[in-house]
Design a protein around this motif. Sequence first.
Motif, PDB file in Angstrom:
ATOM      1  N   THR A 150      24.807  42.785  34.099  1.00  0.00           N
ATOM      2  CA  THR A 150      25.479  43.722  35.004  1.00  0.00           C
ATOM      3  C   THR A 150      26.779  43.114  35.515  1.00  0.00           C
ATOM      4  N   VAL A 151      27.711  43.989  35.858  1.00  0.00           N
ATOM      5  CA  VAL A 151      28.978  43.558  36.454  1.00  0.00           C
ATOM      6  C   VAL A 151      28.743  43.272  37.933  1.00  0.00           C
ATOM      7  N   VAL A 152      29.062  42.067  38.369  1.00  0.00           N
ATOM      8  CA  VAL A 152      28.881  41.729  39.785  1.00  0.00           C
ATOM      9  C   VAL A 152      30.200  41.402  40.480  1.00  0.00           C
ATOM     10  N   LYS A 153      31.228  41.078  39.686  1.00  0.00           N
ATOM     11  CA  LYS A 153      32.539  40.778  40.272  1.00  0.00           C
ATOM     12  C   LYS A 153      33.652  41.396  39.413  1.00  0.00           C
ATOM     13  N   TYR A 154      34.665  41.951  40.060  1.00  0.00           N
ATOM     14  CA  TYR A 154      35.877  42.399  39.364  1.00  0.00           C
ATOM     15  C   TYR A 154      37.044  42.030  40.282  1.00  0.00           C
ATOM     16  N   LEU A 155      37.600  40.839  40.057  1.00  0.00           N
ATOM     17  CA  LEU A 155      38.514  40.198  41.001  1.00  0.00           C
ATOM     18  C   LEU A 155      39.943  40.136  40.464  1.00  0.00           C
ATOM     19  N   ASN A 156      40.897  40.220  41.390  1.00  0.00           N
ATOM     20  CA  ASN A 156      42.292  39.978  41.023  1.00  0.00           C
ATOM     21  C   ASN A 156      42.613  38.494  41.223  1.00  0.00           C
ATOM     22  N   PHE A 157      43.875  38.154  41.106  1.00  0.00           N
ATOM     23  CA  PHE A 157      44.303  36.760  41.205  1.00  0.00           C
ATOM     24  C   PHE A 157      43.876  36.113  42.528  1.00  0.00           C
ATOM     25  N   LYS A 158      43.835  36.903  43.610  1.00  0.00           N
ATOM     26  CA  LYS A 158      43.486  36.359  44.921  1.00  0.00           C
ATOM     27  C   LYS A 158      41.972  36.213  45.134  1.00  0.00           C
ATOM     28  N   GLY A 159      41.192  36.649  44.152  1.00  0.00           N
ATOM     29  CA  GLY A 159      39.745  36.565  44.302  1.00  0.00           C
ATOM     30  C   GLY A 159      39.165  37.707  45.102  1.00  0.00           C
ATOM     31  N   ILE A 160      39.908  38.823  45.179  1.00  0.00           N
ATOM     32  CA  ILE A 160      39.469  40.000  45.924  1.00  0.00           C
ATOM     33  C   ILE A 160      39.087  41.101  44.940  1.00  0.00           C
ATOM     34  N   ASP A 161      37.988  41.841  45.257  1.00  0.00           N
ATOM     35  CA  ASP A 161      37.582  42.951  44.396  1.00  0.00           C
ATOM     36  C   ASP A 161      38.733  43.933  44.225  1.00  0.00           C
ATOM     37  N   ARG A 185      28.705  47.266  27.400  1.00  0.00           N
ATOM     38  CA  ARG A 185      27.779  48.272  27.932  1.00  0.00           C
ATOM     39  C   ARG A 185      27.645  48.158  29.442  1.00  0.00           C
ATOM     40  N   ALA A 186      27.672  46.911  29.942  1.00  0.00           N
ATOM     41  CA  ALA A 186      27.577  46.713  31.394  1.00  0.00           C
ATOM     42  C   ALA A 186      28.783  47.317  32.105  1.00  0.00           C
TER      43      ALA A 186
END
Length: 664
Positions: A150-161, A185-186
Amino acid sequence: SDLSNIVLMGTNVLSGAATGIVLGTGKHTFLNTISESLKNTKIETSFEKGIDDISRLLIKFMIFMVPIVFLINGYLKDAWFESLLFSLSVAIGLTPEMLPMIVTGNLTKGAIELSKKKTIVKKLDSIHNFGAINILCTDKTGTLTQDKVTVVKYLNFKGIDDDNVLYLAYLNSYFQTGLKNLMDRAILEFEEEHYSIKNKYKKIDELPFDFERRRMSVIVEDSDGNRTMITKGAIEEMLYISNFVEIDGQVFEIKDEIEEKIKILVSNLNEDGMRVIGIGKKTLPKDRDLNFSNKDENSLTFVGMLGFLDPPKEGVGDTLKSLYQYGVDVKILTGDNELVTQKICKDIGIEVTGAIDGSYMEAIDDLELKKLLKDTTIFCKLSPLDKARVVRLLKEMGNTVGYMGDGINDAPALRQCDVGISVENGMDIAKESAQIILLEKELSVLLEGVIIGRKIFTNMIKYLKMTASSNFGNVFSVVLASAFLPFLPMLPIQILFQNLLYDISQISIPWDNVDTEDILKPKNWSAESVGKFMVYIGPLSSIFDIITFLVMFYIFKANSPATQALFHTGWFIESILSQTLIIHLIRTRKIPFIESNANIKVILLTSTIMIFALFVPYSKINGTLGFIPIPISYFIWVILILTGYFFTIIFAKKYFIKKFKSWL
């Protein structure tokens, strides 16, 4: 298995093209080593070893006691043929001939109980091994985890969702036509479930994934004709082709400090057990041709990254804590890497005392590995034979080992362990190698199986100890009586009849209640323990047998061949009543009838046998058996003798438990 430039026999090629060089065929292939390991001679389990040890112990007692009975009676009474028959009947009396039925009955009852828990038992004796395990080896994926990335993180350069990172990843996975892996698939599931974003693009082209580039790209066009290349892949590869980074909607050139910050962020995600991929994009001119190639993957803008995790199953932590409370240590044998496994163990509450990988194991010998096994929780990046080696060495160290697995790689370990556990949707070779099949891959079922196995073993060992000690005590009494009585203490037919009644009284033992204290720790067959029990508890019944002899000899004057029928009847009644009473005395470490009660089936059957035994001397079959009616006053003595026997065994139990730190 770590080599990226080899294909093992048995591998399915799903896509791509390659030129291959054959390195080995037939018996020289790696897959064949798994097959060869399964052809080895059948591994003896702890149940089979225990039964063999117990059998040898009983045979030793028989070889020692029976000739003594034969020689004493033959020499003193000069009736060698009668002495031979008598000694043979003593041999039968000393043998726990109901053991096969009691064992099979217990195991069958356990198999029925487990079937109600969606568990199929292929081999009955594995139920005992189920309860006896003190180490459970298991894989990680699907057992401790949900077997669903499963996807648990989707972060930009700053580490923010950042939803934009997720959206670009969704477009890439949605439009690609190659094999959609677990992460694709996730992404699609997560995006559609949480955001239901309707894409506004159409696909122009794609650059499929390959293991050299370790990335893939799609080229999409919006309604205004603007074209964008969206690329996802391994972080190292994405940074290699990215010259820019998007920060708060603005594009900046990637400098060393920015790249270092991205790597630190990725490292932190890895330490949390996540697999990480990078997402980048590139705006393409509207007027360029449509002949896209891998060379176009350059000067990308790094947008962010996605973290994937196979989350732990709900409740698995509580189940493992319960297994620990029941004395079962859990070890993780996996092909995955250490960081991911460490994270899962942390999340579910497994205390990790050490971790080693397959490459290190291959560099050390068995002696060195044994030193590490006790304090090691995680074994990662293991080959099939590595797993089997760990199980084998754990068994050599005196452990009873269970192994849970469902793949081809698990087959050697499943064959090597004491009890192999697989699942219904596992590979055929895994299910064939296992003795227990779970219809649901849940550790909670394992806990129930351990408890049922221990209850079954407790009831089996109850029978063995009560029968062995009681029979040994009776034979000991026979030896003493034979030396001083002018006649046989009991006729052969009487011994066999008494033994038959005693055996019938024990048929209900598989249904007996089990005290909680008796299932908290793993137990196994121990000939030494049974031998001690026979020697300590058995002769105590002889004390009260001798008192019975003295009462019959001096008070009721049954002291000559002419009055031997009265003696035989008196001892038969006292013996069968004390033997039946011992069922209730030995079935629990507590005080029977007060602190612990037997199952109603046991109470009814033992009561019926005792009443029947009292009725026999006054029935029509007394002549056939050589019994005669006995004076009513004798029963006063029987009550006193049995009362003394009851309290003597109670105190003896306390002493035995204190001395040997165990009862059953």
